[in-house]
Write a protein that holds these residues in place. Structure first.
Motif, short mmCIF file in Angstrom:
data_model
loop_
_atom_site.label_atom_id
_atom_site.label_comp_id
_atom_site.label_asym_id
_atom_site.label_seq_id
_atom_site.Cartn_x
_atom_site.Cartn_y
_atom_site.Cartn_z
N ARG A 1 -9.14 6.94 -5.68
CA ARG A 1 -8.97 5.53 -5.39
C ARG A 1 -8.01 4.86 -6.37
O ARG A 1 -7.18 4.04 -5.99
N THR A 2 -8.09 5.25 -7.63
CA THR A 2 -7.18 4.70 -8.64
C THR A 2 -5.75 5.15 -8.36
O THR A 2 -4.80 4.36 -8.49
N VAL B 1 -4.48 5.88 -5.46
CA VAL B 1 -3.99 5.11 -4.30
C VAL B 1 -3.54 3.72 -4.72
O VAL B 1 -2.50 3.22 -4.28
N GLU B 2 -4.30 3.07 -5.60
CA GLU B 2 -3.94 1.72 -6.05
C GLU B 2 -2.61 1.73 -6.80
O GLU B 2 -1.78 0.84 -6.63
N VAL B 3 -2.42 2.76 -7.63
CA VAL B 3 -1.15 2.85 -8.37
C VAL B 3 0.01 3.06 -7.41
O VAL B 3 1.08 2.44 -7.54
N ARG C 1 0.16 2.17 -4.31
CA ARG C 1 0.42 0.91 -3.59
C ARG C 1 1.28 -0.02 -4.42
O ARG C 1 2.15 -0.71 -3.89
N ASP C 2 1.01 -0.06 -5.74
CA ASP C 2 1.86 -0.86 -6.62
C ASP C 2 3.30 -0.36 -6.60
O ASP C 2 4.24 -1.15 -6.68
N GLU D 1 4.76 -1.75 -3.43
CA GLU D 1 4.87 -3.21 -3.49
C GLU D 1 6.00 -3.65 -4.42
O GLU D 1 6.56 -4.73 -4.24
N TYR E 1 2.26 2.17 3.49
CA TYR E 1 0.89 2.54 3.16
C TYR E 1 0.86 3.91 2.50
O TYR E 1 1.80 4.70 2.57
N HIS F 1 5.43 3.83 -12.80
CA HIS F 1 4.05 3.38 -12.64
C HIS F 1 3.06 4.43 -13.12
O HIS F 1 2.00 4.08 -13.65
N SER G 1 0.38 3.73 -16.03
CA SER G 1 -1.06 3.79 -15.70
C SER G 1 -1.75 5.01 -16.28
O SER G 1 -2.94 5.20 -16.05
N THR H 1 0.61 -8.89 -9.61
CA THR H 1 -0.67 -8.29 -9.98
C THR H 1 -0.93 -8.63 -11.44
O THR H 1 -0.18 -9.39 -12.06
#
Length: 500
Positions: free
Chosen positions: A239-240, A242-244, A246-247, A250, A262, A301, A305, A424
């Protein structure tokens, strides 16, 4: 046929010649008027032939004299006017809405059939040529020619099928199953011309093109989806990751944001979590630029991260020590400074000194970092998060980890031209002007690199606005101002240290 025959064929011949002259005088710009004139002359000629009891569908085997020659000429002109009247109807009434190319092709095929039929009729009914025998002979000749021109005929009929099917039009970008792709620049009945991304023209015979699978990238529009697989070491929860990622998407300035890009988790094992970044670009020509930017953002990223890219599958050795599951610390100021290419000209000691001068600040999502018109007296390097550049409340670009801003205030005391806002949660490192000035004096080329980075960012911000060259002028003035400032420092007896 009576004593009126010599006079009537003359009248018909004169009417036919007059009709031809009138037909040409009407011009192509007046097809309806031309058709009316053609029908009028054809109707009068038909009436005179009927009055003279001379049928154009009957061959008269009588000897050749003046009257017979005039009658033959009259019949030939009658058949010509019949053909032109039929062609006039075809040109006007066979129209396909919004498909002029297909309509023109169908018209040409019908016109060719009309001319062929009229030519055979003239030969049979006017000159008494045995058309049946001729067609039998021509059939043998047609078979021979068909075998000799097999490829050419195949290309021609394939061109007709492609034109009627209309899988592409001039200007479309198409991709074939054999790997060939390019923009259609020309097409005829025999071949299609593609301008490839390497700026070469590929000529494809229509018969070959008709047999290949074809993808029209320009339909319904030129938005083109790309897929980029990324393997990440499983040191964080999926999940982490995926969030990175997405950033990453974005913060891109090249890819299309609607529909939204996506991230898809596709696989997981002991050595890696595999994700796919799926995004679109506005045209096939932007694929290379988009891939370059997204790959660069993935690296930045991940560094920001604490994610670690996994080894390729063939390089992974399965053992209990092959995967490190320990948590990686967040990169510190030194790691960030070393990751910024602008600071690559500094030696190790100078980068350590620069990182020691940095202080950390955090901005929540939506917070305004700097407003247009403010003068920053510090260099701000994005450590993590996404920063939006705005002009008149309109977002024009985004900054990602490793990007920095504040150069024009730091170097020349100029106002910021864009408002910067956190999209963010954003963490930045700040380096104050007073702490940065000695390094700039010792390394004037660093100031020029910072100014060049500013020019690049301003061009990025203006790309979505009206293209102008004003930024080049501002950048040139800024460089001159920086050089003069450093010359002033040196003229006051403050020489630069030699490079390490």
């Amino acid at each position: 046929m009576g004593h009126d025959v010599p006079l009537l064929p003359l009248i018909i011949s004169l009417l036919g010649i007059a009709g031809i002259i009138a037909w040409h005088l009407q011009g192509r710009s007046r097809p309806t008027a031309r058709l009316i004139v053609q029908i009028a002359f054809f109707a009068v000629m038909t009436a005179v032939l009927s009055f003279a009891r001379a049928s154009p569908f009957h061959y008269d085997p009588s000897g050749i004299d003046g009257a017979s020659a005039l009658l033959l000429l009259a019949k030939v002109l009658w058949w010509i006017h019949l053909a032109w009247a039929m062609i006039g109807f075809v040109r006007i009434y066979i129209v396909l809405d919004h498909r002029p190319r297909e309509a023109r092709l169908i018209q040409d095929l019908i016109v060719a059939t009309v001319y062929l039929g009229v030519s055979l009729s003239i030969m049979a009914f006017v000159f008494g040529v045995p058309v049946g025998t001729l067609m039998a002979t021509s059939g043998v000749i047609a078979i021979i020619l068909g075998l000799a021109l097999q490829n050419t005929l195949s290309d021609m009929f394939s061109g007709i099928a492609l034109t009627l099917g209309r899988p592409y039009v001039i200007g479309d970008w198409i991709s074939l199953t054999d790997g060939t792709e390019g923009r259609v620049v020309a097409s005829n009945w025999r071949s299609t011309y593609l301008l490839t991304g390497a700026h070469n023209v590929v000529v494809l015979p229509n018969s070959v093109l008709a047999k290949l699978g074809l993808t029209n990238v320009s339909q319904p529009d030129e938005n083109h989806q790309l897929t980029l697989p990324i393997r990440v070491a499983p040191t964080r929860m999926p999940r982490t990751i995926v969030e990175v990622m997405r950033d990453v998407l974005e913060s891109s300035n090249v890819i299309v944001k609607q529909p939204s890009p996506y991230v898809v988790l596709t696989a997981i094992d002991a050595s890696a979590v595999t994700v796919e970044l799926q995004f679109r670009v506005t045209s096939p020509a932007q694929r290379g630029e988009a891939r370059n930017e997204v790959i660069d953002l993935v690296y930045r990223h991940c560094k920001a991260s604490g994610l670690e890219l996994a080894m390729p599958p063939e390089a992974v050795v399965v053992s209990k020590d092959s995967v490190q599951m320990a948590e990686h610390p967040t990169p510190e100021a030194l790691g960030l400074v070393e990751a910024v290419s602008t600071f690559a000209i500094l030696n190790r000691d100078e980068r350590i000194s620069l990182a020691a001068l940095a202080t950390q600040r955090t901005f929540s999502a939506g917070a305004e970092i700097v407003r247009a018109g403010d003068v920053l007296t510090r260099l701000m390097i994005v450590r993590s998060g996404i920063v939006a550049m705005k002009t008149n409340n309109e977002e024009v670009a985004r900054l990602a980890p490793g990007d920095f801003f504040g150069e024009q205030g730091l170097l020349a005391g100029l106002e910021e031209t864009h408002t910067l806002q956190a999209v963010t949660r954003v963490v930045v490192y700040e380096i104050d002007k007073d702490a940065f000035a000695p390094l700039l004096i010792e390394r004037p080329e660093l100031a020029e690199d910072l100014a060049a980075n500013l020019a690049c960012r301003n061009r990025l911000g203006e790309r979505r606005l009206t293209p102008t060259n004003t930024d080049d002028g501002r950048t040139s003035d800024l460089l001159k101002r920086i050089r003069s400032m450093f010359r002033l420092h040196r003229s006051h007896g403050e020489p630069a240290r030699s490079r390490h």
